[in-house]
Motif scaffolding. Structure first.
Motif, mmCIF file in Angstrom:
data_model
loop_
_atom_site.group_PDB
_atom_site.id
_atom_site.type_symbol
_atom_site.label_atom_id
_atom_site.label_comp_id
_atom_site.label_asym_id
_atom_site.label_seq_id
_atom_site.Cartn_x
_atom_site.Cartn_y
_atom_site.Cartn_z
ATOM 1 N N ALA A 49 0.866 -1.182 0.053
ATOM 2 C CA ALA A 49 0.039 -0.072 0.043
ATOM 3 C C ALA A 49 0.943 1.348 -0.025
ATOM 4 C CB ALA A 49 -0.833 -0.073 1.364
ATOM 5 N N LEU A 50 2.004 1.399 0.806
ATOM 6 C CA LEU A 50 2.769 2.520 0.913
ATOM 7 C C LEU A 50 3.509 2.602 -0.517
ATOM 8 C CD1 LEU A 50 4.426 2.048 4.269
ATOM 9 C CD2 LEU A 50 2.829 3.763 3.560
ATOM 10 N N LEU A 56 3.781 5.678 -5.688
ATOM 11 C CA LEU A 56 3.681 5.750 -7.147
ATOM 12 C C LEU A 56 2.483 6.944 -7.496
ATOM 13 C CD1 LEU A 56 3.673 2.150 -8.064
ATOM 14 C CD2 LEU A 56 5.505 3.869 -8.506
ATOM 15 N N ALA A 57 1.521 6.932 -6.759
ATOM 16 C CA ALA A 57 0.325 7.872 -7.120
ATOM 17 C C ALA A 57 0.927 9.357 -6.821
ATOM 18 C CB ALA A 57 -0.896 7.605 -5.911
ATOM 19 N N TRP A 58 1.687 9.624 -5.719
ATOM 20 C CA TRP A 58 2.009 10.940 -5.321
ATOM 21 C C TRP A 58 2.964 11.325 -6.488
ATOM 22 C CZ3 TRP A 58 2.168 14.596 -1.743
ATOM 23 C CH2 TRP A 58 3.187 15.707 -1.491
ATOM 24 N N ASN A 59 3.857 10.534 -7.121
ATOM 25 C CA ASN A 59 4.620 10.889 -8.185
ATOM 26 C C ASN A 59 4.105 10.919 -9.250
ATOM 27 O OD1 ASN A 59 7.812 10.761 -7.275
ATOM 28 N ND2 ASN A 59 6.729 9.321 -6.058
ATOM 29 N N LEU A 106 -2.809 7.971 9.896
ATOM 30 C CA LEU A 106 -4.049 7.241 10.708
ATOM 31 C C LEU A 106 -3.873 5.793 10.143
ATOM 32 C CD1 LEU A 106 -6.268 7.388 12.572
ATOM 33 C CD2 LEU A 106 -7.892 7.865 10.791
ATOM 34 N N GLY A 107 -3.889 5.525 8.815
ATOM 35 C CA GLY A 107 -3.888 3.965 8.424
ATOM 36 C C GLY A 107 -2.758 3.258 9.010
ATOM 37 N N ILE A 108 -1.451 3.884 8.900
ATOM 38 C CA ILE A 108 -0.393 3.099 9.454
ATOM 39 C C ILE A 108 -0.588 2.841 11.142
ATOM 40 C CG2 ILE A 108 1.945 3.316 9.858
ATOM 41 C CD1 ILE A 108 2.210 5.035 7.316
#
Length: 139
Positions: free
Chosen positions: A95-96, A101-104, A116-118
């Motif tokens: 997931a990380l 990838l999404a950020w980039n 929060l998820g972590i």
């Protein structure tokens, strides 16, 4: 329940999917990619695209090997603890990687939700292990 063998096979599948996700979006990724953020959610570590795409899947393989070795040396009272810990850790790392990838790719990633998820993942896993191990030692 999930056996160690199934957890390992599923983990290897997650690693493969994680690597494939990077390859699938390769043409759209920048040459230099962010792979780490400060506590203020500011990018603070950039690496080349090949390293960014394949580093986390490689870390996942190493983590899988360390977990398997550790559980062989010191197996938990409840054998399902090893399977759940292994698979959930691989899921978190996958997931990380997808979030990086999404950020980039330019998608906004809400830092508070990631944090929060972590935290929820950690609390859930530790809680699971405590409950399962206490239950095993009582029996």
């Amino acid at each position: 329940m999930l056996s160690r063998r199934h957890a390992t096979i599923s983990s290897l599948g997650l690693i493969a999917v994680t690597a494939a996700a990077g390859v699938a979006v390769w043409p759209r990724l920048p040459a230099e990619m962010v792979i780490h953020f400060s506590l203020a959610w500011e990018p603070n570590t950039y690496v080349s695209k090949p390293l960014a795409v394949f580093l986390l899947p490689a870390i996942m393989l190493l983590t899988l090997a360390v977990l398997r070795g550790g559980f062989r040396v010191d197996p938990p009272e409840d054998p399902h603890v090893a399977s759940v810990t292994t698979l959930s850790t691989m899921g978190l790392l996958a997931a990380l990687h997808i979030l990086v990838l999404a950020w980039n790719l330019g998608y906004p990633i809400p830092s508070d939700l990631v944090t929060l998820g972590i935290l929820l993942w950690a609390v859930a896993l530790v809680g699971y292990v405590i409950v399962r191990e206490r239950g095993s030692s009582i029996s």
